[in-house]
Design an enzyme around this catalytic site. Structure first.
Site, PDB file in Angstrom:
ATOM      1  N   GLY A  15       0.931  -1.198   0.073  1.00 50.40           N
ATOM      2  CA  GLY A  15      -0.081  -0.002  -0.043  1.00 50.40           C
ATOM      3  C   GLY A  15       0.725   1.383  -0.015  1.00 50.40           C
ATOM      4  O   GLY A  15       1.992   1.332   0.638  1.00 50.40           O
ATOM      5  N   ARG A  76       0.725  -4.890  -5.245  1.00 45.91           N
ATOM      6  CA  ARG A  76       1.137  -6.424  -4.502  1.00 45.91           C
ATOM      7  C   ARG A  76       0.926  -7.505  -5.311  1.00 45.91           C
ATOM      8  O   ARG A  76       0.160  -7.686  -5.929  1.00 45.91           O
ATOM      9  CB  ARG A  76      -0.213  -6.422  -3.379  1.00 45.91           C
ATOM     10  CG  ARG A  76      -0.212  -5.451  -2.489  1.00 45.91           C
ATOM     11  CD  ARG A  76      -1.126  -5.819  -1.320  1.00 45.91           C
ATOM     12  NE  ARG A  76      -1.087  -4.832  -0.093  1.00 45.91           N
ATOM     13  CZ  ARG A  76      -1.868  -3.609   0.032  1.00 45.91           C
ATOM     14  NH1 ARG A  76      -2.838  -3.512  -0.767  1.00 45.91           N
ATOM     15  NH2 ARG A  76      -1.657  -2.923   1.194  1.00 45.91           N
ATOM     16  N   ASP A 107       5.239  -5.052   5.872  1.00 42.10           N
ATOM     17  CA  ASP A 107       5.745  -6.518   6.148  1.00 42.10           C
ATOM     18  C   ASP A 107       5.462  -7.496   5.039  1.00 42.10           C
ATOM     19  O   ASP A 107       6.625  -8.206   4.889  1.00 42.10           O
ATOM     20  CB  ASP A 107       4.956  -7.025   7.300  1.00 42.10           C
ATOM     21  CG  ASP A 107       3.641  -6.955   7.375  1.00 42.10           C
ATOM     22  OD1 ASP A 107       2.852  -6.422   6.322  1.00 42.10           O
ATOM     23  OD2 ASP A 107       2.863  -7.593   8.523  1.00 42.10           O
ATOM     24  N   THR A 130       4.440   2.346   5.523  1.00 41.14           N
ATOM     25  CA  THR A 130       3.164   1.979   5.340  1.00 41.14           C
ATOM     26  C   THR A 130       2.283   2.948   6.500  1.00 41.14           C
ATOM     27  O   THR A 130       3.017   3.383   7.658  1.00 41.14           O
ATOM     28  CB  THR A 130       2.745   0.536   6.190  1.00 41.14           C
ATOM     29  OG1 THR A 130       1.604   0.323   6.406  1.00 41.14           O
ATOM     30  CG2 THR A 130       3.787   0.172   7.168  1.00 41.14           C
ATOM     31  N   ASP A 132       0.140   2.065   8.566  1.00 44.93           N
ATOM     32  CA  ASP A 132      -0.528   1.344   9.721  1.00 44.93           C
ATOM     33  C   ASP A 132       0.567   1.346  10.970  1.00 44.93           C
ATOM     34  O   ASP A 132      -0.004   1.260  11.875  1.00 44.93           O
ATOM     35  CB  ASP A 132      -0.539  -0.482   9.327  1.00 44.93           C
ATOM     36  CG  ASP A 132      -1.528  -0.294   7.959  1.00 44.93           C
ATOM     37  OD1 ASP A 132      -2.178   0.466   7.893  1.00 44.93           O
ATOM     38  OD2 ASP A 132      -1.137  -1.543   7.413  1.00 44.93           O
ATOM     39  N   ASP A 134       2.569  -0.853  12.012  1.00 46.81           N
ATOM     40  CA  ASP A 134       2.442  -2.089  12.625  1.00 46.81           C
ATOM     41  C   ASP A 134       3.774  -3.097  12.495  1.00 46.81           C
ATOM     42  O   ASP A 134       3.549  -4.240  12.434  1.00 46.81           O
ATOM     43  CB  ASP A 134       1.287  -2.827  11.823  1.00 46.81           C
ATOM     44  CG  ASP A 134       1.586  -2.816  10.467  1.00 46.81           C
ATOM     45  OD1 ASP A 134       2.575  -2.241   9.592  1.00 46.81           O
ATOM     46  OD2 ASP A 134       0.684  -3.642   9.602  1.00 46.81           O
ATOM     47  N   ARG A 176      -5.194  -2.050   9.100  1.00 47.09           N
ATOM     48  CA  ARG A 176      -5.148  -3.306   8.812  1.00 47.09           C
ATOM     49  C   ARG A 176      -5.483  -4.077  10.236  1.00 47.09           C
ATOM     50  O   ARG A 176      -6.495  -3.932  10.781  1.00 47.09           O
ATOM     51  CB  ARG A 176      -3.764  -3.915   8.391  1.00 47.09           C
ATOM     52  CG  ARG A 176      -3.895  -5.375   7.676  1.00 47.09           C
ATOM     53  CD  ARG A 176      -2.630  -5.610   7.142  1.00 47.09           C
ATOM     54  NE  ARG A 176      -2.302  -4.870   5.554  1.00 47.09           N
ATOM     55  CZ  ARG A 176      -2.661  -5.160   4.606  1.00 47.09           C
ATOM     56  NH1 ARG A 176      -3.466  -6.136   4.401  1.00 47.09           N
ATOM     57  NH2 ARG A 176      -2.485  -4.265   3.558  1.00 47.09           N
TER      58      ARG A 176
HETATM   59  O1  F6P Z   1      -1.577  -1.367   4.668  1.00 47.23           O
HETATM   60  C1  F6P Z   1      -1.882  -0.290   4.428  1.00 47.23           C
HETATM   61  C2  F6P Z   1      -3.550  -0.097   4.273  1.00 47.23           C
HETATM   62  O2  F6P Z   1      -3.976   0.901   3.809  1.00 47.23           O
HETATM   63  C3  F6P Z   1      -4.235  -0.753   5.159  1.00 47.23           C
HETATM   64  O3  F6P Z   1      -4.561   0.114   6.290  1.00 47.23           O
HETATM   65  C4  F6P Z   1      -5.304  -1.262   4.706  1.00 47.23           C
HETATM   66  O4  F6P Z   1      -5.994  -2.509   5.494  1.00 47.23           O
HETATM   67  C5  F6P Z   1      -5.006  -1.857   3.312  1.00 47.23           C
HETATM   68  O5  F6P Z   1      -3.737  -1.049   3.015  1.00 47.23           O
HETATM   69  C6  F6P Z   1      -5.897  -1.452   2.185  1.00 47.23           C
HETATM   70  O6  F6P Z   1      -5.465  -2.062   0.976  1.00 47.23           O
HETATM   71  P1  F6P Z   1      -5.951  -2.022  -0.384  1.00 47.23           P
HETATM   72  O7  F6P Z   1      -5.295  -0.585  -0.832  1.00 47.23           O
HETATM   73  O8  F6P Z   1      -5.121  -2.964  -1.357  1.00 47.23           O
HETATM   74  O9  F6P Z   1      -7.319  -1.882  -0.473  1.00 47.23           O
END
Ligand code: F6P
Length: 327
Positions: A15, A76, A107, A130, A132, A134, A176
Protein backbone atom coordinates in the site's frame (compact mmCIF):
# COMPACT_ATOMS: atom_id res chain seq x y z
CA UNK A 1 32.90 2.09 1.33
CA UNK A 2 30.84 -0.90 0.07
CA UNK A 3 33.02 -1.57 -2.99
CA UNK A 4 31.04 -4.67 -3.93
CA UNK A 5 27.87 -2.58 -4.09
CA UNK A 6 27.93 -0.54 -7.26
CA UNK A 7 24.31 -0.53 -8.48
CA UNK A 8 21.37 -0.18 -6.13
CA UNK A 9 17.79 -1.02 -7.15
CA UNK A 10 15.05 0.80 -5.24
CA UNK A 11 11.30 0.19 -5.28
CA UNK A 12 8.07 0.87 -3.42
CA UNK A 13 5.69 -1.98 -2.75
CA UNK A 14 2.43 -2.78 -0.96
CA UNK A 15 0.00 0.00 0.00
CA UNK A 16 1.32 3.47 -0.81
CA UNK A 17 2.08 5.81 2.08
CA UNK A 18 2.71 9.55 2.18
CA UNK A 19 6.47 10.03 2.45
CA UNK A 20 7.45 7.19 0.14
CA UNK A 21 8.58 9.75 -2.43
CA UNK A 22 10.69 11.53 0.18
CA UNK A 23 12.33 8.19 1.05
CA UNK A 24 12.97 7.46 -2.62
CA UNK A 25 14.55 10.89 -3.09
CA UNK A 26 16.82 10.27 -0.10
CA UNK A 27 17.89 6.83 -1.37
CA UNK A 28 18.66 8.14 -4.85
CA UNK A 29 20.58 11.20 -3.70
CA UNK A 30 22.52 9.32 -1.01
CA UNK A 31 23.49 6.62 -3.51
CA UNK A 32 24.73 9.24 -5.97
CA UNK A 33 26.52 11.10 -3.17
CA UNK A 34 28.45 7.88 -2.47
CA UNK A 35 29.16 7.48 -6.20
CA UNK A 36 26.87 4.50 -6.75
CA UNK A 37 24.42 4.01 -9.59
CA UNK A 38 20.76 3.75 -8.72
CA UNK A 39 17.81 2.23 -10.58
CA UNK A 40 14.10 2.58 -9.89
CA UNK A 41 11.99 -0.57 -10.24
CA UNK A 42 8.46 0.37 -11.27
CA UNK A 43 5.41 -1.10 -9.49
CA UNK A 44 7.33 -3.07 -6.91
CA UNK A 45 7.88 -6.76 -7.51
CA UNK A 46 5.55 -6.65 -10.54
CA UNK A 47 7.96 -4.32 -12.35
CA UNK A 48 10.93 -6.43 -11.28
CA UNK A 49 9.32 -9.45 -12.93
CA UNK A 50 8.37 -7.45 -16.03
CA UNK A 51 11.79 -5.81 -16.28
CA UNK A 52 10.35 -2.31 -15.86
CA UNK A 53 13.50 -0.72 -14.50
CA UNK A 54 14.78 2.84 -15.05
CA UNK A 55 18.05 4.57 -14.25
CA UNK A 56 17.56 7.43 -11.79
CA UNK A 57 19.60 10.57 -11.30
CA UNK A 58 19.57 13.30 -8.69
CA UNK A 59 17.17 15.36 -10.84
CA UNK A 60 14.78 12.42 -11.41
CA UNK A 61 13.69 12.84 -7.80
CA UNK A 62 13.42 16.63 -7.79
CA UNK A 63 10.14 18.18 -6.66
CA UNK A 64 8.77 15.01 -5.09
CA UNK A 65 9.56 15.42 -1.39
CA UNK A 66 6.18 17.08 -0.85
CA UNK A 67 4.13 14.68 -2.98
CA UNK A 68 1.93 11.89 -1.65
CA UNK A 69 1.73 8.49 -3.34
CA UNK A 70 4.81 7.07 -5.05
CA UNK A 71 6.22 8.10 -8.41
CA UNK A 72 7.59 4.56 -8.81
CA UNK A 73 4.02 3.26 -8.42
CA UNK A 74 3.30 0.22 -6.30
CA UNK A 75 1.56 -3.13 -6.37
CA UNK A 76 0.97 -6.29 -4.41
CA UNK A 77 2.43 -9.08 -6.54
CA UNK A 78 1.09 -12.62 -6.53
CA UNK A 79 3.67 -13.78 -9.07
CA UNK A 80 6.57 -12.83 -6.82
CA UNK A 81 5.28 -15.41 -4.33
CA UNK A 82 6.28 -18.12 -6.81
CA UNK A 83 9.89 -19.35 -7.36
CA UNK A 84 9.42 -18.78 -11.12
CA UNK A 85 8.39 -15.16 -10.58
CA UNK A 86 11.38 -14.51 -8.33
CA UNK A 87 13.76 -16.13 -10.83
CA UNK A 88 12.46 -13.83 -13.59
CA UNK A 89 12.90 -10.85 -11.27
CA UNK A 90 16.50 -11.82 -10.51
CA UNK A 91 17.33 -12.19 -14.21
CA UNK A 92 16.03 -8.70 -14.87
CA UNK A 93 18.13 -7.23 -12.07
CA UNK A 94 21.17 -9.01 -13.47
CA UNK A 95 20.57 -7.50 -16.91
CA UNK A 96 21.09 -4.06 -15.37
CA UNK A 97 23.95 -5.21 -13.14
CA UNK A 98 21.93 -4.37 -10.03
CA UNK A 99 23.71 -5.96 -7.09
CA UNK A 100 21.76 -4.62 -4.09
CA UNK A 101 18.19 -3.66 -3.25
CA UNK A 102 16.30 -1.21 -1.08
CA UNK A 103 12.57 -1.79 -0.64
CA UNK A 104 10.17 0.78 0.76
CA UNK A 105 7.02 -0.92 2.04
CA UNK A 106 5.39 -2.95 4.77
CA UNK A 107 5.66 -6.46 6.16
CA UNK A 108 4.47 -8.20 2.95
CA UNK A 109 7.22 -6.39 1.06
CA UNK A 110 9.80 -7.40 3.65
CA UNK A 111 8.75 -11.04 3.58
CA UNK A 112 9.18 -11.10 -0.21
CA UNK A 113 12.59 -9.47 -0.01
CA UNK A 114 13.75 -11.85 2.72
CA UNK A 115 12.84 -14.83 0.55
CA UNK A 116 14.62 -13.24 -2.41
CA UNK A 117 17.71 -12.61 -0.30
CA UNK A 118 17.76 -16.23 0.87
CA UNK A 119 17.49 -17.51 -2.70
CA UNK A 120 19.83 -15.13 -4.50
CA UNK A 121 22.00 -13.71 -1.73
CA UNK A 122 21.55 -10.14 -2.97
CA UNK A 123 22.32 -7.55 -0.25
CA UNK A 124 18.97 -6.00 0.65
CA UNK A 125 17.56 -3.54 3.14
CA UNK A 126 13.99 -2.47 3.87
CA UNK A 127 12.57 0.90 4.80
CA UNK A 128 9.25 0.75 6.66
CA UNK A 129 6.67 2.65 4.61
CA UNK A 130 3.08 2.02 5.63
CA UNK A 131 0.38 4.12 7.24
CA UNK A 132 -0.37 1.26 9.65
CA UNK A 133 2.67 1.66 11.96
CA UNK A 134 2.41 -2.07 12.53
CA UNK A 135 6.08 -3.01 12.23
CA UNK A 136 8.25 -3.96 15.18
CA UNK A 137 11.76 -2.51 15.42
CA UNK A 138 10.74 1.05 14.66
CA UNK A 139 8.76 3.57 16.67
CA UNK A 140 7.33 5.01 13.45
CA UNK A 141 6.74 3.88 9.90
CA UNK A 142 6.71 6.40 7.05
CA UNK A 143 3.18 7.65 6.39
CA UNK A 144 1.68 6.93 9.79
CA UNK A 145 1.98 10.52 11.00
CA UNK A 146 0.39 11.96 7.86
CA UNK A 147 -2.44 9.42 7.83
CA UNK A 148 -3.17 10.03 11.49
CA UNK A 149 -3.25 13.78 10.95
CA UNK A 150 -5.65 13.23 8.06
CA UNK A 151 -7.87 11.13 10.32
CA UNK A 152 -7.78 13.79 13.06
CA UNK A 153 -8.77 16.49 10.60
CA UNK A 154 -11.71 14.37 9.45
CA UNK A 155 -12.73 13.58 13.03
CA UNK A 156 -12.70 17.29 13.91
CA UNK A 157 -15.09 17.93 11.03
CA UNK A 158 -17.36 15.07 11.98
CA UNK A 159 -17.42 16.36 15.54
CA UNK A 160 -18.95 19.66 14.35
CA UNK A 161 -21.89 17.95 12.74
CA UNK A 162 -22.20 15.32 15.50
CA UNK A 163 -22.48 18.09 18.05
CA UNK A 164 -25.01 20.08 16.04
CA UNK A 165 -27.35 17.09 15.71
CA UNK A 166 -26.64 15.33 19.02
CA UNK A 167 -25.54 12.24 17.15
CA UNK A 168 -23.43 9.18 17.85
CA UNK A 169 -20.83 8.65 15.12
CA UNK A 170 -18.82 5.55 14.42
CA UNK A 171 -15.73 6.60 12.50
CA UNK A 172 -13.73 3.79 10.96
CA UNK A 173 -10.03 4.29 10.30
CA UNK A 174 -7.48 2.10 8.51
CA UNK A 175 -4.62 0.14 10.04
CA UNK A 176 -5.21 -3.44 8.94
CA UNK A 177 -4.72 -5.47 12.16
CA UNK A 178 -3.22 -2.60 14.07
CA UNK A 179 -4.97 0.03 16.19
CA UNK A 180 -2.22 2.66 15.96
CA UNK A 181 -4.11 5.10 13.75
CA UNK A 182 -7.31 4.55 15.75
CA UNK A 183 -5.73 5.14 19.15
CA UNK A 184 -3.76 8.19 18.16
CA UNK A 185 -6.42 9.87 16.03
CA UNK A 186 -9.01 8.97 18.66
CA UNK A 187 -7.07 10.56 21.50
CA UNK A 188 -6.19 13.62 19.41
CA UNK A 189 -9.78 13.93 18.17
CA UNK A 190 -11.28 13.59 21.66
CA UNK A 191 -13.14 10.34 20.90
CA UNK A 192 -15.44 8.96 23.57
CA UNK A 193 -14.48 5.34 22.87
CA UNK A 194 -11.90 3.41 20.88
CA UNK A 195 -12.35 -0.03 19.37
CA UNK A 196 -9.04 -1.62 18.42
CA UNK A 197 -7.92 -5.18 17.78
CA UNK A 198 -5.27 -5.04 20.52
CA UNK A 199 -7.84 -4.59 23.30
CA UNK A 200 -10.39 -7.26 24.06
CA UNK A 201 -13.35 -4.99 24.61
CA UNK A 202 -16.67 -6.83 24.11
CA UNK A 203 -19.71 -5.34 22.41
CA UNK A 204 -21.53 -5.36 25.77
CA UNK A 205 -18.76 -3.34 27.38
CA UNK A 206 -18.81 -0.84 24.54
CA UNK A 207 -22.60 -0.55 24.79
CA UNK A 208 -22.38 -0.07 28.57
CA UNK A 209 -19.90 2.75 28.01
CA UNK A 210 -22.24 4.44 25.53
CA UNK A 211 -25.18 4.08 27.94
CA UNK A 212 -23.11 5.57 30.73
CA UNK A 213 -22.38 8.53 28.48
CA UNK A 214 -26.12 9.03 27.98
CA UNK A 215 -26.67 9.00 31.76
CA UNK A 216 -24.02 11.66 32.29
CA UNK A 217 -25.81 13.94 29.85
CA UNK A 218 -23.49 13.29 26.91
CA UNK A 219 -25.46 14.42 23.88
CA UNK A 220 -23.08 13.50 21.07
CA UNK A 221 -20.32 10.94 20.92
CA UNK A 222 -17.60 9.77 18.61
CA UNK A 223 -16.37 6.20 18.59
CA UNK A 224 -13.22 5.55 16.57
CA UNK A 225 -13.13 2.00 15.22
CA UNK A 226 -9.99 0.42 13.80
CA UNK A 227 -10.73 -1.52 10.62
CA UNK A 228 -9.20 -4.59 12.31
CA UNK A 229 -11.77 -4.51 15.12
CA UNK A 230 -12.56 -8.01 16.33
CA UNK A 231 -16.09 -7.16 17.50
CA UNK A 232 -17.38 -5.87 14.17
CA UNK A 233 -16.64 -3.01 11.80
CA UNK A 234 -18.19 0.44 12.17
CA UNK A 235 -21.34 -0.47 10.22
CA UNK A 236 -21.89 -3.61 12.23
CA UNK A 237 -21.35 -1.88 15.56
CA UNK A 238 -23.76 0.88 14.55
CA UNK A 239 -26.37 -1.69 13.55
CA UNK A 240 -26.02 -3.61 16.83
CA UNK A 241 -26.35 -0.45 18.93
CA UNK A 242 -29.42 0.63 16.94
CA UNK A 243 -30.98 -2.80 17.48
CA UNK A 244 -30.53 -2.50 21.22
CA UNK A 245 -31.76 1.04 21.72
CA UNK A 246 -33.66 3.80 19.94
CA UNK A 247 -31.98 6.38 22.17
CA UNK A 248 -29.06 7.06 19.83
CA UNK A 249 -29.21 8.87 16.50
CA UNK A 250 -26.40 6.98 14.78
CA UNK A 251 -24.22 7.71 11.74
CA UNK A 252 -21.19 5.96 10.28
CA UNK A 253 -18.22 7.41 8.42
CA UNK A 254 -15.55 5.20 6.88
CA UNK A 255 -12.45 7.24 6.15
CA UNK A 256 -10.88 4.62 3.86
CA UNK A 257 -8.23 5.47 1.30
CA UNK A 258 -8.47 9.17 2.04
CA UNK A 259 -5.94 8.33 4.76
CA UNK A 260 -3.41 7.08 2.25
CA UNK A 261 -3.09 10.24 0.19
CA UNK A 262 -1.96 13.80 0.63
CA UNK A 263 1.22 15.71 1.12
CA UNK A 264 3.40 14.16 3.85
CA UNK A 265 3.80 16.04 7.13
CA UNK A 266 7.18 17.51 8.03
CA UNK A 267 7.60 14.56 10.39
CA UNK A 268 7.17 11.97 7.64
CA UNK A 269 9.44 13.89 5.27
CA UNK A 270 12.25 14.07 7.81
CA UNK A 271 11.74 10.46 8.88
CA UNK A 272 11.76 9.30 5.25
CA UNK A 273 14.87 11.35 4.49
CA UNK A 274 16.73 9.92 7.47
CA UNK A 275 15.70 6.36 6.68
CA UNK A 276 16.56 6.68 3.00
CA UNK A 277 20.10 7.90 3.71
CA UNK A 278 20.48 5.29 6.48
CA UNK A 279 19.43 2.51 4.10
CA UNK A 280 22.14 3.43 1.57
CA UNK A 281 24.78 3.87 4.27
CA UNK A 282 23.69 0.59 5.89
CA UNK A 283 24.12 -1.30 2.62
CA UNK A 284 27.52 0.26 2.02
CA UNK A 285 28.55 -0.72 5.55
CA UNK A 286 27.65 -4.35 4.96
CA UNK A 287 24.17 -4.49 6.50
CA UNK A 288 21.82 -6.88 4.74
CA UNK A 289 18.56 -8.77 5.23
CA UNK A 290 17.54 -6.09 7.68
CA UNK A 291 15.22 -3.13 8.18
CA UNK A 292 16.09 0.44 8.99
CA UNK A 293 14.12 1.73 11.96
CA UNK A 294 13.94 4.65 14.31
CA UNK A 295 14.03 4.03 18.06
CA UNK A 296 14.09 6.90 20.56
CA UNK A 297 14.91 9.19 17.65
CA UNK A 298 18.03 7.20 16.69
CA UNK A 299 18.47 5.21 13.48
CA UNK A 300 18.73 1.46 14.12
CA UNK A 301 19.09 -1.62 11.90
CA UNK A 302 16.96 -4.65 12.78
CA UNK A 303 17.54 -8.19 11.56
CA UNK A 304 14.65 -9.46 9.48
CA UNK A 305 13.88 -12.29 11.92
CA UNK A 306 13.73 -9.99 14.92
CA UNK A 307 11.10 -7.73 13.37
CA UNK A 308 8.92 -10.42 11.87
CA UNK A 309 8.69 -12.41 15.07
CA UNK A 310 7.28 -9.50 17.06
CA UNK A 311 4.22 -7.29 17.05
CA UNK A 312 4.48 -3.51 17.33
CA UNK A 313 2.62 -3.14 20.60
CA UNK A 314 0.53 -0.14 21.52
CA UNK A 315 1.66 1.57 24.70
CA UNK A 316 -0.74 0.39 27.44
CA UNK A 317 -0.38 3.75 29.15
CA UNK A 318 -1.86 5.52 26.13
CA UNK A 319 -4.94 3.33 26.38
CA UNK A 320 -5.21 3.89 30.13
CA UNK A 321 -4.96 7.64 29.58
CA UNK A 322 -7.61 7.56 26.85
CA UNK A 323 -10.03 5.89 29.31
CA UNK A 324 -9.40 8.54 31.97
CA UNK A 325 -10.15 11.30 29.45
CA UNK A 326 -13.36 9.81 28.11
CA UNK A 327 -15.52 10.12 31.24
O1 F6P B 1 -1.46 -1.31 4.71
C1 F6P B 1 -2.05 -0.10 4.36
C2 F6P B 1 -3.54 -0.26 4.18
O2 F6P B 1 -4.08 1.00 3.82
C3 F6P B 1 -4.28 -0.85 5.36
O3 F6P B 1 -4.53 0.10 6.36
C4 F6P B 1 -5.52 -1.38 4.69
O4 F6P B 1 -6.03 -2.48 5.42
C5 F6P B 1 -5.01 -1.84 3.34
O5 F6P B 1 -3.79 -1.17 3.12
C6 F6P B 1 -5.94 -1.56 2.19
O6 F6P B 1 -5.37 -2.12 1.05
P1 F6P B 1 -5.84 -1.80 -0.44
O7 F6P B 1 -5.34 -0.44 -0.81
O8 F6P B 1 -5.23 -2.87 -1.26
O9 F6P B 1 -7.33 -1.81 -0.42
Amino acid sequence: MGEQISKIGVFTSGGDAPGMNAALRAVVRAAIYYKKEVFGVMQGYEGMIAGDIVKLGARSVGNIIQRGGTILKTARSEEFRTPEGRAKAFDNLKKHGINSLIAIGGDGTFTGLHKFYQEFNIPSLCIPGTIDNDIAGTDYTIGFDTATNTAVEAIDKIRDTALSHDRLFFVEVMGRNSGYIAVNSGIAGGAFALVIPEENITFDELYAQLEEGGKTNRKSSLVVVAEGSTIGDANELARKVAERSKYFDIKVTILGHLQRGGSPTYFDRVLASRMGVAAVEGLLNGKQDAMVGIKNNQIVYNDFDSIMSQRHEIDADLLRMAKILSI
